[in-house]
Design a protein around this motif. Structure first.
Motif, PDB file in Angstrom:
ATOM      1  N   GLN A 102      39.897  43.287  98.039  1.00 13.10           N
ATOM      2  CA  GLN A 102      40.896  44.092  97.343  1.00 13.10           C
ATOM      3  C   GLN A 102      40.739  43.930  95.827  1.00 13.10           C
ATOM      4  O   GLN A 102      40.303  42.863  95.383  1.00 13.10           O
ATOM      5  CB  GLN A 102      42.311  43.665  97.766  1.00 13.10           C
ATOM      6  N   TYR A 145      47.595  42.987 104.329  1.00 12.87           N
ATOM      7  CA  TYR A 145      47.292  44.378 104.687  1.00 12.87           C
ATOM      8  C   TYR A 145      46.645  44.423 106.063  1.00 12.87           C
ATOM      9  O   TYR A 145      46.089  43.437 106.539  1.00 12.87           O
ATOM     10  CB  TYR A 145      46.357  45.014 103.649  1.00 12.87           C
ATOM     11  N   TRP A 198      46.057  38.775  99.711  1.00  8.62           N
ATOM     12  CA  TRP A 198      46.695  40.080  99.919  1.00  8.62           C
ATOM     13  C   TRP A 198      47.136  40.168 101.367  1.00  8.62           C
ATOM     14  O   TRP A 198      46.563  39.511 102.242  1.00  8.62           O
ATOM     15  CB  TRP A 198      45.732  41.241  99.616  1.00  8.62           C
ATOM     16  N   SER A 254      45.821  50.036 105.184  1.00  5.80           N
ATOM     17  CA  SER A 254      45.026  49.755 103.999  1.00  5.80           C
ATOM     18  C   SER A 254      43.871  50.745 103.859  1.00  5.80           C
ATOM     19  O   SER A 254      43.248  51.141 104.853  1.00  5.80           O
ATOM     20  CB  SER A 254      44.466  48.335 104.061  1.00  5.80           C
ATOM     21  N   HIS A 255      43.567  51.133 102.620  1.00  8.94           N
ATOM     22  CA  HIS A 255      42.404  51.988 102.360  1.00  8.94           C
ATOM     23  C   HIS A 255      41.123  51.160 102.320  1.00  8.94           C
ATOM     24  O   HIS A 255      40.031  51.718 102.327  1.00  8.94           O
ATOM     25  CB  HIS A 255      42.572  52.736 101.031  1.00  8.94           C
ATOM     26  N   ARG A 273      40.597  48.416 106.767  1.00 11.20           N
ATOM     27  CA  ARG A 273      41.647  48.832 107.703  1.00 11.20           C
ATOM     28  C   ARG A 273      41.493  48.101 109.043  1.00 11.20           C
ATOM     29  O   ARG A 273      40.416  48.075 109.632  1.00 11.20           O
ATOM     30  CB  ARG A 273      41.581  50.346 107.930  1.00 11.20           C
ATOM     31  N   SER A 325      38.024  43.793 110.246  1.00 12.74           N
ATOM     32  CA  SER A 325      38.462  45.184 110.185  1.00 12.74           C
ATOM     33  C   SER A 325      37.951  45.982 111.370  1.00 12.74           C
ATOM     34  O   SER A 325      37.140  45.496 112.176  1.00 12.74           O
ATOM     35  CB  SER A 325      37.964  45.834 108.887  1.00 12.74           C
TER      36      SER A 325
END
Length: 320
Positions: free
Chosen positions: A69, A284, A282, A288-289, A292, A251
């Protein structure tokens, strides 16, 4: 000379930092599951013993071995390269997304076509030696936009310990990244202690050329292989020729790799790093972009893969 010596000795300095205690940055729950699996697969006489030649462990990089991130770090490198190369490309002053990048107005999102074009412009049309020099300068001189840490200090201490622990038990560790192998191999070996030939990634097409009398490998402006999603098992098969025993990802892009690993015969270990720590890193997942995590998380819970909760399972995130 001092800087050169530090680079050469970097693995020696890093090694004690994460090898002084066995998985010392892990809390007991996740740690015990890892050590139990390693013990049963490396103890001679165990019903689950795995010969050294078959001890293959694979790791995604972005979000698994280091942070990812607010954007993949290779993309941040590409954005910096746009600024470095702008004087040689005057049309970028009025062409999107380059004009915004040059004004420090970083686009909130890039289309797949824009992203591919951006990477091509900043990664190809040069020799492998020149590209290596650019990446090496960037990784040594740049800092993360949020933490202001060098990117090589954005690696996860618990994962450094895990790599070392597995290597001590004669597991051969591989990086299997969606990022380009050309980018990874410049710095990853000295940071993770993994030889460059054990780094698998997406790659650009290349060809041999003699330029000004010097034989070189030249980066062409087309993609040769995308090492992501269903491409990861293919990349592993082509590079290693064996199904892994252990796989770590974070991810949906790693889902196929973990699924393929878990489907092998005998003991298998698939795990996800779940980013849940908004204070130290973070938090997420499915929205999340970047990185993911949705389908893979559901599959992990259904099939019994280890889900490492960063907030609960890690005593520490980054090296000291």
């Amino acid at each position: 000379m001092k800087k050169i010596l530090m680079l050469l000795l970097c693995p020696l300095f890093l090694k004690p930092a994460y090898a002084t205690s066995e998985l010392g940055s892990w809390n007991e729950s996740a740690k015990n599951k890892i050590t139990e699996f390693v013990n049963i697969t490396t103890t001679i006489g165990s019903d689950n013993f795995i010969p050294v030649a078959d001890r293959i462990a694979v790791f995604d990089n972005d979000g698994t071995l280091w942070s990812e991130q607010p954007a993949y770090f290779q993309l941040l490198f590409a954005l910096d390269q746009v600024k470095q190369q702008a004087s040689k490309n005057p049309t970028w002053q009025t062409k999107q997304p380059y004009s915004d990048i040059l004004k420090n107005n970083i686009p909130s999102s890039l289309s797949e076509e824009q992203l591919l074009e951006l990477v091509k412009q900043t990664h190809t049309g040069i020799s492998s030696r020149e590209f290596r020099e650019r990446v090496n300068q960037w990784i040594n001189d740049s800092v993360h936009p949020t933490t202001l840490k060098p990117y090589t200090e954005m690696v996860f201490q618990p994962m450094l310990e895990l790599l070392s622990y597995l290597q001590q038990h004669q597991y051969k560790t591989f990086i299997v990244s969606g990022g380009s192998v050309e980018f990874m191999r410049v710095w990853a070996s000295r940071v993770y202690g993994i030889p460059s030939e054990q780094i698998i990634g997406s790659r650009f097409a290349s060809e041999y050329r003699v330029i000004d009398g010097q034989p070189q490998v030249f980066h062409l402006d087309r993609i040769d292989f995308i090492n992501d999603k269903e491409g990861k098992p293919v990349g592993i098969y082509q590079a290693i020729g064996k199904r892994p025993v252990i796989a770590f990802g974070n991810s949906d892009g790693d889902r196929a790799m973990l699924e393929w690993t878990a489907a092998g015969e005998g003991p298998r270990f698939s795990a996800l790093i779940h980013h849940t720590d908004a204070l130290r890193e973070w938090a997420y997942d499915k929205n999340s972009h970047v990185g993911r995590l949705d389908e893979a998380l559901n599959q992990a819970k259904h099939e019994g893969w280890l889900v490492v909760d960063m907030k609960k399972d890690w005593k520490q995130v980054y090296p000291n």
